[in-house]
Design a protein around this motif. Structure first.
Motif, PDB file in Angstrom:
ATOM      1  N   TYR A   5       0.839  -1.202   0.000  1.00 45.41           N
ATOM      2  CA  TYR A   5       0.000   0.000   0.000  1.00 45.41           C
ATOM      3  C   TYR A   5       0.866   1.241   0.000  1.00 45.41           C
ATOM      4  CZ  TYR A   5       1.106   0.875   4.921  1.00 45.41           C
ATOM      5  OH  TYR A   5       1.766   1.148   6.091  1.00 45.41           O
ATOM      6  N   PRO A  56       1.192   4.721   1.906  1.00 38.62           N
ATOM      7  CA  PRO A  56       0.663   5.290   3.137  1.00 38.62           C
ATOM      8  C   PRO A  56       0.080   6.688   2.924  1.00 38.62           C
ATOM      9  CG  PRO A  56       3.070   5.071   3.256  1.00 38.62           C
ATOM     10  CD  PRO A  56       2.657   4.574   1.936  1.00 38.62           C
ATOM     11  N   ASP A  89      -6.283   8.254   3.583  1.00 31.65           N
ATOM     12  CA  ASP A  89      -7.475   7.513   3.154  1.00 31.65           C
ATOM     13  C   ASP A  89      -7.347   6.011   3.348  1.00 31.65           C
ATOM     14  OD1 ASP A  89      -8.262  10.017   0.839  1.00 31.65           O
ATOM     15  OD2 ASP A  89      -9.698   9.171   2.251  1.00 31.65           O
ATOM     16  N   ASP A  90      -6.229   5.557   3.873  1.00 34.45           N
ATOM     17  CA  ASP A  90      -6.091   4.132   4.171  1.00 34.45           C
ATOM     18  C   ASP A  90      -6.739   3.770   5.496  1.00 34.45           C
ATOM     19  OD1 ASP A  90      -2.697   4.107   2.903  1.00 34.45           O
ATOM     20  OD2 ASP A  90      -4.559   3.469   1.922  1.00 34.45           O
ATOM     21  N   LEU A 126      -8.720   0.649   5.665  1.00 36.57           N
ATOM     22  CA  LEU A 126      -7.846  -0.507   5.471  1.00 36.57           C
ATOM     23  C   LEU A 126      -7.119  -0.839   6.774  1.00 36.57           C
ATOM     24  CD1 LEU A 126      -6.452  -2.523   3.510  1.00 36.57           C
ATOM     25  CD2 LEU A 126      -4.806  -0.713   3.003  1.00 36.57           C
ATOM     26  N   PHE A 186       1.122  -5.943   5.968  1.00 37.98           N
ATOM     27  CA  PHE A 186       1.186  -4.724   5.162  1.00 37.98           C
ATOM     28  C   PHE A 186       2.629  -4.422   4.766  1.00 37.98           C
ATOM     29  CE2 PHE A 186      -3.039  -4.069   5.384  1.00 37.98           C
ATOM     30  CZ  PHE A 186      -3.605  -3.427   6.475  1.00 37.98           C
ATOM     31  N   PHE A 238      -2.549  -1.672  -3.450  1.00 33.79           N
ATOM     32  CA  PHE A 238      -3.252  -0.410  -3.674  1.00 33.79           C
ATOM     33  C   PHE A 238      -2.925   0.070  -5.077  1.00 33.79           C
ATOM     34  CE2 PHE A 238      -4.799   3.791  -2.702  1.00 33.79           C
ATOM     35  CZ  PHE A 238      -3.988   4.620  -3.445  1.00 33.79           C
ATOM     36  N   VAL A 247     -10.990   1.283  -1.486  1.00 34.63           N
ATOM     37  CA  VAL A 247     -10.098   1.534  -0.351  1.00 34.63           C
ATOM     38  C   VAL A 247     -10.920   2.069   0.811  1.00 34.63           C
ATOM     39  CG1 VAL A 247      -8.063   2.733   0.469  1.00 34.63           C
ATOM     40  CG2 VAL A 247      -8.204   2.043  -1.914  1.00 34.63           C
ATOM     41  N   ASP A 248     -11.688   3.130   0.539  1.00 34.95           N
ATOM     42  CA  ASP A 248     -12.629   3.567   1.575  1.00 34.95           C
ATOM     43  C   ASP A 248     -13.890   4.150   0.960  1.00 34.95           C
ATOM     44  OD1 ASP A 248     -11.177   6.813   2.568  1.00 34.95           O
ATOM     45  OD2 ASP A 248     -11.663   5.953   0.623  1.00 34.95           O
ATOM     46  N   THR A 306      -9.435   5.052  -6.870  1.00 36.68           N
ATOM     47  CA  THR A 306      -8.426   4.149  -6.297  1.00 36.68           C
ATOM     48  C   THR A 306      -9.130   2.849  -5.945  1.00 36.68           C
ATOM     49  OG1 THR A 306      -8.864   4.891  -4.049  1.00 36.68           O
ATOM     50  CG2 THR A 306      -7.079   6.007  -5.215  1.00 36.68           C
ATOM     51  N   LEU A 309      -8.304  -1.491  -4.274  1.00 33.29           N
ATOM     52  CA  LEU A 309      -7.356  -2.534  -3.890  1.00 33.29           C
ATOM     53  C   LEU A 309      -7.501  -3.634  -4.927  1.00 33.29           C
ATOM     54  CD1 LEU A 309      -8.107  -2.495  -0.081  1.00 33.29           C
ATOM     55  CD2 LEU A 309      -6.121  -1.561  -1.248  1.00 33.29           C
ATOM     56  N   HIS A 317      -0.284   3.885  12.278  1.00 30.33           N
ATOM     57  CA  HIS A 317       0.239   3.468  10.986  1.00 30.33           C
ATOM     58  C   HIS A 317       0.976   4.570  10.258  1.00 30.33           C
ATOM     59  CE1 HIS A 317      -1.644  -0.574  10.598  1.00 30.33           C
ATOM     60  NE2 HIS A 317      -2.435  -0.074  11.514  1.00 30.33           N
TER      61      HIS A 317
END
Lengths: 363, 274, 280
Positions: free
Chosen positions: A79, A81, A84-85, A88, A106, A128, A150-151, A265, A267, A309
């Motif tokens: 991914y 960073p 918006d992660d 995830l 990850f 991603f 992703v979100d 975007t 996954l 994260h």
């Protein structure tokens, strides 16, 4: 070649013999040093090997039936960073992946290009990707498919979005038309931001080629704007607040204007992996959809994951804007739209159908 | 006697030519074999990431030899030459200065090494802030990174100077500057030249790195663009072009080196033959 | 920590060993303090842009906080793993192959063209290929580090082996020292200074390539921490620059260890003996 050999001429070979006798300690020291180095390297391999080396186990047999069977599948996800992660990260931290039988590792990488290359090696199963990169790969014959959002999709109102095309203070630019002949900073020449500037320029009636697109990382854009090195830039949060604080003028939110409710975007997974491990892919999609739904209802919990994260304090994590409308349905029409633009501006030559780039069970 | 000399005289140029051809063959056979192996191995390849060598060479020709990428090459080479020249002069100059000023050298050597090991991509933001996004930024990045091999090798080479020569020079009342330039530097020359050669390689690498960010042209820009659009054919052609540029630069360097150090190599060659 | 460069002292140095050492380290601390103070002054005066660079105090406190947590040490360990293994493989192969190539004129002339060709390929250009082959893993970092270290070191070892003093070679022949004994006792010691210099450069190159591979390719380590901090926004710049400082400090530390080992292993050699004799 070196002057020390000239000096040796005066002393002759006895030097070496003598050093051999006196040199027993030096050989011992050399052997000792080598032994220490080898031991150190071995120790470090043993320690470091557990975390990041080698391809993880592919899905275990029996997991094709889905996560409910009780077996846990190890997968690796690459991914990029950014804030918006959050959904995830929550799927990991909140145990949602585990509930669906997935043990996810990850790997942070600098761009979707690096993620897709790693997926080709087989050391990562999920990754991603941004839609232009997805389209580019498919048009070049590498089959990758979006599995989940992703979100969520692109929001339809500026208030929920944080990607902004801004003009530098004092540049005199008040609309897209004024960008002709100017320098515009964007994160990568093959990115959606870059494509959006070209599309907007064409719509405004100016020649897109007259806009000088300059690739630079987001952190350097505010300073570049303030120093006048570029006259406009497409910046995302959290760097946008710095630019605005220094007097940059927002012009437009490109993604909201061009691709509302669009899938920009996602996954993704390699087509070959999806065919062989449909159950794992289905479990992944279910887990992500669950996490996104939960994050929509509990945004502060989702944002809290950003503190661990990313390098943010809890307060900073809560202050982040999540650019999404929380809609998890992947939107093939938006992919077709972006594909059309890419073809128009010469970025791709063939246009595979959008449906082939979204995974469906049984494909 | 005269007959012999005549025969030797007629055979001379032929023997010389065949010796040159022999030398060329020795240098080229391994290279040709590897290229052949790569060609054969990749001939039927359908992989996006490893296209057939035949296609790569065709792209190399169509893009770089006769095509649009040629202009990119020109701008890159300009920055390379300027950056390398600055790095070479600064490396020798600073090296000589630090060698003669013991306290300055001792005080700053860890910090020199600190700057040496900082990766260039990490320094790029700082350089962009100060020098902008044009040619100056690229030349500065190349010079800053390429100065270290020359600097370190100059210091190492000067360390190995015969102390008898040095003390003699001191006894003769030579000034520090004269000592450095007429006794120490010539004695350290072979190692300094080795450092310059290493700096050349570093300069070429940094020429590419300096065009990775905020660039609008150049061979590095071409390669990073090709990578990001998954144009692996273009990427491979760029890499090959880079290697060709590196080899050409190295060849020029070796020719210059031989002229510069002919007195040293000549003496060694004489010893070898003896 | 020993100095990165050792120079033979003049015959008339008067200060004794104890004073010398204190003076040397005192000066180094003074330079460090001055540099840090300058950084802070430039930050506060606004000459270093606050929107791109953190102040010295913010960076140092971020460094302290990271050092107290486990993440910095895990990152250093992961970076060192790639560095050590890559350096061992690349350096080992270079010494073996360089020695073999240097011994025979034919071998040297055959190999030199190929080595020169590969030497100029920057790691950053072949990074995607490494990712496609090995992914963002330790193996990828090791492969790239070994690749970057191998080519220049091979040439350096060749030079060293070929630089054998003809008198030493002839004397060895006269004393009937042949084959492996000649190699170990005559050729390698003659080549040792070249190999040492080459290795010193390789120590730095290996670290740089390792961190760049993490930063641009992926995988855990100092480069990955820099990436994470960079993407977290301006509030994380102190952390980002703290990790950049860690990268530099690690390099200086590794160089210091290398110099120490080099001094021990090569203490019999002319230039080191003289330095030891004068510096005390």
């Amino acid at each position: 070649m070196s002057t020390h050999t000239q000096r040796r001429r005066g002393h002759g070979p006895s030097e070496h013999v003598r050093s051999g006798q006196r040199g027993t300690p030096s050989w011992r020291a050399a052997v000792g040093a080598v032994a220490v180095a080898v031991a150190l390297a071995a120790l470090l391999t043993a320690c470091g090997g557990g975390s990041s080396s080698g391809p993880p186990a592919a899905s275990s047999p029996g997991s094709a039936a889905g996560g409910g069977s009780g077996t846990v599948t190890n997968i690796t996800l690459g991914y990029v960073p950014y804030s918006d992660d959050a959904a995830l990260f929550y799927a990991q931290d909140g145990g949602i992946f585990r509930q669906h039988g997935l043990n996810v590792t990850f790997v942070a990488q600098a761009s979707p290009v690096a993620v897709e290359a790693s997926m080709a090696s087989g050391t990562e199963q999920f990754g991603f990707v941004t839609t232009p990169v997805l389209i580019n790969l498919n048009s070049k014959g590498v089959q990758v498919k979006c599995v989940s959002s992703v979100d969520g999709n692109e929001p339809s109102s500026d208030a929920n979005d944080s990607t902004v095309l801004v003009a530098a203070k004092g540049s005199g630019i008040t609309s897209i038309k004024d960008l002709a002949g100017k320098n515009v900073a964007e994160v990568q020449l093959t990115s959606l931001n870059s494509l959006a500037v070209e599309v907007l320029a064409k719509r405004a009636g100016i020649d897109p080629a007259s806009v000088h697109l300059i690739a630079m990382p987001f952190p350097q854009m505010p300073a570049a704007l303030a120093q006048g090195r570029v006259q406009a830039a497409v910046i995302v949060a959290p760097f946008i607040s710095t630019a605005l604080a220094e007097g940059a003028v927002p012009l437009i939110h490109p993604n909201v204007a061009l691709f509302p409710n669009g899938t920009v975007t996602c996954l993704d997974v390699m087509g070959s992996y999806a065919s062989a491990h449909a159950g794992v892919v289905a479990a992944f999609r279910a887990a992500m959809n669950e996490s996104i739904a939960y994050s929509q209802a509990h945004q502060s919990q989702a944002k809290a994951t950003l503190a661990s994260h990313l390098s943010l304090s809890p307060a900073q994590a809560q202050a982040q804007i999540l650019s999404t409308n929380w809609d998890t349905t992947l939107n093939p029409d938006s992919i077709t739209l972006i594909e059309g633009y890419m073809k128009e501006f010469g970025l791709i030559t063939s246009e595979p159908p959008a449906a082939s780039m979204i995974w469906t069970p049984g494909s | 006697m005269r007959g012999e000399a005549g025969a030797a005289g007629r055979a001379g140029p032929v023997r010389a030519a065949s010796r040159v051809a022999g030398r060329a063959a020795t240098r080229a056979w391994l290279f040709a074999a590897l290229i052949g192996a790569w060609w054969a191995w990749s001939a039927g390849s359908t992989s996006v990431y490893f296209p057939p060598l035949a296609k790569i060479l065709r792209t190399l020709w169509s893009q770089w030899a006769v095509g649009p990428a040629r202009a990119q090459l020109g701008s890159s080479l300009e920055h390379l030459v300027l950056g390398y020249a600055i790095a070479g002069l600064a490396g020798i100059g600073i090296g000589a200065l630090l060698w003669s000023l013991r306290y300055l050298r001792e005080a700053t050597s860890p910090y020199m090494y600190f700057l040496y090991v900082l990766p260039a991509p990490v320094l790029v933001p700082a350089v962009i802030t100060i020098f902008g996004i044009g040619a100056a930024m690229k030349v500065v990045i190349i010079a800053f990174a390429a100065v270290w091999p020359t600097l370190l090798n100059t210091l190492d080479g000067m360390r190995g100077v015969d102390p008898v020569k040095l003390d003699t020079a001191r006894a003769l009342g030579m000034s520090a500057a004269r000592r450095t330039f007429t006794v120490v530097l010539p004695a350290a020359a072979p190692q300094v030249v080795a450092g310059l050669r290493n700096s050349l390689q570093v300069s070429i690498v940094l020429m590419v790195v300096s065009e990775w960010v905020a660039s609008t042209g150049g061979i590095g820009y071409y390669i990073v663009n090709a990578q990001e659009s998954f144009d692996y054919l273009g990427m491979w052609s760029g890499i090959l072009m880079l290697a060709i540029v590196g080899c050409a630069a190295n060849l020029l360097f070796v020719l210059a080196e031989n002229r510069l150090l002919y007195w040293h190599y000549g003496a060694r060659a004489a010893e070898r033959r003896a | 920590m020993a100095g990165a460069v050792v120079i033979p002292e003049g015959r008339f140095a008067r200060s004794g060993p104890g004073r010398d050492w204190a003076l040397r380290y005192g000066m180094r601390l003074a330079v460090l303090a001055a540099a840090l103070a300058l950084w802070q002054a430039l930050s506060e005066a606004g000459l270093i842009r606050g929107d791109e660079f953190p102040s010295m105090t913010a960076t140092v406190s971020a460094l302290g906080r990271q050092a107290a947590s486990a993440s910095l040490w895990a990152a250093v360990r992961d970076t060192l793993a790639g560095w050590a293994i890559g350096l061992a493989i690349g350096g080992g192969c270079a010494i073996v192959i360089g020695s073999l190539a240097g011994l025979s004129g034919f071998a040297y002339r055959s190999v030199i063209g190929v080595v020169e060709f590969f030497k100029t390929i920057p790691v950053i250009a072949i990074l995607p290929i490494a990712l496609v082959l090995w992914g963002a893993t330790l193996t990828m970092k090791v492969a790239l580090v070994a690749f970057a270290v191998f080519w220049p070191l091979v040439i350096q070892v060749c030079y060293g082996v070929r630089s054998l003093d003809p008198i030493a070679r002839d004397t060895a022949r006269a004393l009937r020292v042949r084959g492996a004994r000649e190699f170990l006792m005559v050729v390698l010691p003659s080549a040792a200074p070249f190999i040492a210099t080459g290795l010193r450069v390789s120590v730095a190159v290996a670290l740089i390539v390792d961190i760049v591979a993490e930063l641009i390719g992926g995988g855990s380590g100092i480069g990955a921490q820099i990436l994470l901090a960079e993407n977290s926004g301006p509030s994380a710049y102190p952390v980002m620059y703290a990790y950049i400082l860690v990268a530099g400090l690690l390099g200086v530390l590794l160089a210091g260890v290398f110099t120490l080992v080099e001094g021990r292993v090569m203490h019999w050699h002319e230039s080191y003996r003289m330095a030891a004799g004068h510096a005390g």
